[in-house]
Write a protein that holds these residues in place. Sequence first.
Motif, PDB file in Angstrom:
ATOM      1  N   LYS A   1      25.424  -7.270  24.709  1.00 66.22           N
ATOM      2  CA  LYS A   1      25.639  -6.343  25.884  1.00 66.22           C
ATOM      3  C   LYS A   1      24.531  -5.255  25.740  1.00 66.22           C
ATOM      4  O   LYS A   1      24.347  -4.003  26.268  1.00 66.22           O
ATOM      5  CB  LYS A   1      27.183  -5.534  26.090  1.00 66.22           C
ATOM      6  CG  LYS A   1      27.787  -5.862  26.412  1.00 66.22           C
ATOM      7  CD  LYS A   1      29.184  -5.765  26.377  1.00 66.22           C
ATOM      8  CE  LYS A   1      30.674  -6.693  26.548  1.00 66.22           C
ATOM      9  NZ  LYS A   1      31.681  -5.575  27.105  1.00 66.22           N
ATOM     10  N   GLY A   2      23.219  -5.487  25.750  1.00 65.12           N
ATOM     11  CA  GLY A   2      22.085  -5.091  26.269  1.00 65.12           C
ATOM     12  C   GLY A   2      21.233  -4.480  24.583  1.00 65.12           C
ATOM     13  O   GLY A   2      19.679  -4.242  25.061  1.00 65.12           O
ATOM     14  N   GLY A   3      22.314  -4.128  24.031  1.00 66.37           N
ATOM     15  CA  GLY A   3      21.753  -3.560  22.786  1.00 66.37           C
ATOM     16  C   GLY A   3      21.133  -1.661  22.405  1.00 66.37           C
ATOM     17  O   GLY A   3      20.648  -1.047  21.283  1.00 66.37           O
TER      18      GLY A   3
ATOM     19  N   ASN B   1      22.741 -11.459  22.951  1.00 63.23           N
ATOM     20  CA  ASN B   1      22.924 -12.196  21.229  1.00 63.23           C
ATOM     21  C   ASN B   1      22.097 -11.442  19.997  1.00 63.23           C
ATOM     22  O   ASN B   1      21.397 -11.107  20.112  1.00 63.23           O
ATOM     23  CB  ASN B   1      23.630 -13.690  21.659  1.00 63.23           C
ATOM     24  CG  ASN B   1      21.445 -14.233  21.246  1.00 63.23           C
ATOM     25  OD1 ASN B   1      21.181 -14.509  19.765  1.00 63.23           O
ATOM     26  ND2 ASN B   1      21.058 -14.590  22.239  1.00 63.23           N
ATOM     27  N   ASP B   2      22.871 -11.491  19.040  1.00 61.44           N
ATOM     28  CA  ASP B   2      22.286 -11.068  17.514  1.00 61.44           C
ATOM     29  C   ASP B   2      20.641 -11.923  17.208  1.00 61.44           C
ATOM     30  O   ASP B   2      20.281 -10.879  16.687  1.00 61.44           O
ATOM     31  CB  ASP B   2      23.429 -11.037  16.422  1.00 61.44           C
ATOM     32  CG  ASP B   2      24.404 -10.002  16.681  1.00 61.44           C
ATOM     33  OD1 ASP B   2      23.846  -9.177  16.934  1.00 61.44           O
ATOM     34  OD2 ASP B   2      24.781  -9.790  15.955  1.00 61.44           O
ATOM     35  N   GLY B   3      20.567 -12.698  18.057  1.00 57.37           N
ATOM     36  CA  GLY B   3      19.581 -13.968  16.936  1.00 57.37           C
ATOM     37  C   GLY B   3      18.216 -13.307  18.395  1.00 57.37           C
ATOM     38  O   GLY B   3      17.710 -13.323  17.103  1.00 57.37           O
ATOM     39  N   MET B   4      18.531 -12.222  19.028  1.00 58.25           N
ATOM     40  CA  MET B   4      17.087 -11.566  19.509  1.00 58.25           C
ATOM     41  C   MET B   4      16.476 -10.425  18.777  1.00 58.25           C
ATOM     42  O   MET B   4      15.544 -10.221  19.003  1.00 58.25           O
ATOM     43  CB  MET B   4      17.583 -10.627  20.752  1.00 58.25           C
ATOM     44  CG  MET B   4      18.592 -11.466  22.624  1.00 58.25           C
ATOM     45  SD  MET B   4      17.763 -13.039  23.098  1.00 58.25           S
ATOM     46  CE  MET B   4      16.132 -11.427  23.916  1.00 58.25           C
TER      47      MET B   4
ATOM     48  N   VAL C   1      11.285  -9.808  16.521  1.00 61.83           N
ATOM     49  CA  VAL C   1      10.365  -9.319  15.478  1.00 61.83           C
ATOM     50  C   VAL C   1       9.302 -10.254  15.585  1.00 61.83           C
ATOM     51  O   VAL C   1       8.482  -9.719  15.248  1.00 61.83           O
ATOM     52  CB  VAL C   1      11.548  -9.409  14.134  1.00 61.83           C
ATOM     53  CG1 VAL C   1      10.493  -9.861  12.976  1.00 61.83           C
ATOM     54  CG2 VAL C   1      11.940  -8.358  13.982  1.00 61.83           C
ATOM     55  N   ASP C   2       9.445 -11.094  16.100  1.00 63.50           N
ATOM     56  CA  ASP C   2       8.337 -12.536  15.752  1.00 63.50           C
ATOM     57  C   ASP C   2       7.489 -11.854  17.101  1.00 63.50           C
ATOM     58  O   ASP C   2       6.298 -11.880  16.699  1.00 63.50           O
ATOM     59  CB  ASP C   2       9.468 -13.996  16.552  1.00 63.50           C
ATOM     60  CG  ASP C   2       7.725 -14.756  16.722  1.00 63.50           C
ATOM     61  OD1 ASP C   2       7.581 -14.950  15.315  1.00 63.50           O
ATOM     62  OD2 ASP C   2       7.777 -15.639  17.674  1.00 63.50           O
TER      63      ASP C   2
ATOM     64  N   LEU D   1      21.420 -14.572  11.163  1.00 65.02           N
ATOM     65  CA  LEU D   1      20.722 -14.175  12.634  1.00 65.02           C
ATOM     66  C   LEU D   1      19.760 -15.320  13.335  1.00 65.02           C
ATOM     67  O   LEU D   1      20.287 -15.726  14.493  1.00 65.02           O
ATOM     68  CB  LEU D   1      19.997 -13.556  12.478  1.00 65.02           C
ATOM     69  CG  LEU D   1      20.902 -11.679  12.141  1.00 65.02           C
ATOM     70  CD1 LEU D   1      19.189 -10.570  11.496  1.00 65.02           C
ATOM     71  CD2 LEU D   1      21.255 -11.187  13.976  1.00 65.02           C
ATOM     72  N   ILE D   2      19.935 -16.157  11.987  1.00 70.75           N
ATOM     73  CA  ILE D   2      18.541 -17.778  12.672  1.00 70.75           C
ATOM     74  C   ILE D   2      19.131 -18.442  13.082  1.00 70.75           C
ATOM     75  O   ILE D   2      19.361 -19.764  14.464  1.00 70.75           O
ATOM     76  CB  ILE D   2      18.385 -18.200  11.237  1.00 70.75           C
ATOM     77  CG1 ILE D   2      16.981 -16.732  10.462  1.00 70.75           C
ATOM     78  CG2 ILE D   2      17.705 -19.390  11.678  1.00 70.75           C
ATOM     79  CD1 ILE D   2      16.752 -17.333   9.535  1.00 70.75           C
ATOM     80  N   ASP D   3      20.854 -18.660  13.542  1.00 69.43           N
ATOM     81  CA  ASP D   3      22.083 -19.373  13.473  1.00 69.43           C
ATOM     82  C   ASP D   3      22.056 -19.270  15.198  1.00 69.43           C
ATOM     83  O   ASP D   3      22.620 -19.764  15.722  1.00 69.43           O
ATOM     84  CB  ASP D   3      23.281 -19.287  12.813  1.00 69.43           C
ATOM     85  CG  ASP D   3      23.539 -20.392  11.284  1.00 69.43           C
ATOM     86  OD1 ASP D   3      22.545 -21.165  11.062  1.00 69.43           O
ATOM     87  OD2 ASP D   3      24.823 -19.997  10.908  1.00 69.43           O
ATOM     88  N   GLN D   4      22.052 -18.196  16.019  1.00 66.89           N
ATOM     89  CA  GLN D   4      22.367 -17.377  16.425  1.00 66.89           C
ATOM     90  C   GLN D   4      20.741 -17.304  17.485  1.00 66.89           C
ATOM     91  O   GLN D   4      21.023 -17.624  19.190  1.00 66.89           O
ATOM     92  CB  GLN D   4      22.718 -16.059  16.820  1.00 66.89           C
ATOM     93  CG  GLN D   4      24.535 -16.182  16.465  1.00 66.89           C
ATOM     94  CD  GLN D   4      24.829 -14.797  15.815  1.00 66.89           C
ATOM     95  OE1 GLN D   4      25.436 -14.132  17.240  1.00 66.89           O
ATOM     96  NE2 GLN D   4      24.757 -14.191  15.560  1.00 66.89           N
ATOM     97  N   LEU D   5      19.949 -17.509  16.988  1.00 63.12           N
ATOM     98  CA  LEU D   5      18.105 -17.924  18.158  1.00 63.12           C
ATOM     99  C   LEU D   5      18.803 -19.045  18.791  1.00 63.12           C
ATOM    100  O   LEU D   5      19.388 -20.382  18.957  1.00 63.12           O
ATOM    101  CB  LEU D   5      17.274 -18.398  17.276  1.00 63.12           C
ATOM    102  CG  LEU D   5      16.565 -17.307  16.354  1.00 63.12           C
ATOM    103  CD1 LEU D   5      15.768 -17.990  15.781  1.00 63.12           C
ATOM    104  CD2 LEU D   5      16.001 -15.824  17.717  1.00 63.12           C
TER     105      LEU D   5
END
Length: 405
Positions: free
Chosen positions: A352-354, A367-370, A375-376, A34-38
């Motif tokens: 595509k929005g989640g 993207n999954d980094g979201m 969380v932040d 997940l961090i890689d996609q941030l």
Amino acid sequence: MPRLFAPVSLMVATLIGGAASAAPVEVGPRPYFLIDQLRNPELKAKLEACADKPLEKKLFSIAHRGAPLQFPEHTLQSYRAAARMGAGIQECDVAFTADKQLVCRHAQNDLHTTTNILATDLARKCTKPFTPADGDKPASAECRTSDITLAEFKSLTGKMDAANSKATSVDAYMKGTAAWRTDLYAAAGGTLMTHAEYIQLVKSQGLKFTPELKSPAVAMPYEGWTQENYAQAMIDEYKAAGIPPEDVFPQSFNLSDVLYWIKAEPAFGRQAILLDERDETDKTFNPMDPATFKPSMKELKEMGVNYIAPSLPLLVTVENGRIAPSAYAREAKAAGLKIITWSLERSGPLQKGGGYYYKTINGIVNNDGMIYELVDVLAQQVGVEGIFSDWPATVTYYANCMNLK
């Protein structure tokens, strides 16, 4: 239920091990994926810098039904995985059987999607038997915990929560697991848990408890058992097990349940969590308009409610193209309510929005980094006390990195 304690002790010793509470925390590759996609460079740098930091369990990380992203929910295997991932609190959704015994199930009427009941002789006891799909009519079934006894419940095994609505056979109906989940850890079936067994297990793991009293699918009173009897029975099992009230966070979507605990069991009631789904049940409700909050946050606090737990989207909105706290979040904090939220990682890939869990920010989710951006904001701007997740490792990593409790 004294008769359960000896088998539970054996099960805990055999499958969890006496050193369960001291087991090292392991988050695996997902947080790093997940961090890689941030795409937020500042947050990405902060999280990357924690890659070699020693990990410990965190109360901020709440296991939602264990670790059901990959394990059958509310099973021994799912709870064990969640503890390994550093969850500080484990959840048991509490339902009751025909003989009024408490068990861990997300709903009183979900056995047809979360267990193998339809493939057993107990299928004949289901409220609604399996009906195959026919043209535009989807396949269906309804099997309740109250359809069977505790002994019969314990004869079942857990599976991934899913059903194939296009199925014309029971076997096909039971094989509806979403492509982004897996049956890899469910093939042998998960070990179902009573509420008393869950208490003993979580106690052995050195973690805290958040049981949710599920709304009954049957009319109450049930054979003379009132809703208050049901709410009290749940608390009584913690008292019988000698669990300190401060280690228990009872939950309910029903305000009257929370108010009952506040009055009848104040030591437990002061940590009772009001789950909020008004966005689904009240057409006038708008998380950005406090005038639609009925009762208001201030009124809830005056009733003695200390914790409120809305779904993720109620707490956030989009401002200047970025995630920001909603009016709901600001009103809850202003009233002095502590906030917990649900449930991270119940959506598939966020390209595509989640879907529902991101509905107030769908327009910027791509993207999954979201996941970590959300969380932040929840941790640093909304100030939530904890986050329920279907994969606790994700929240555990963040909480360790940011030195949260």
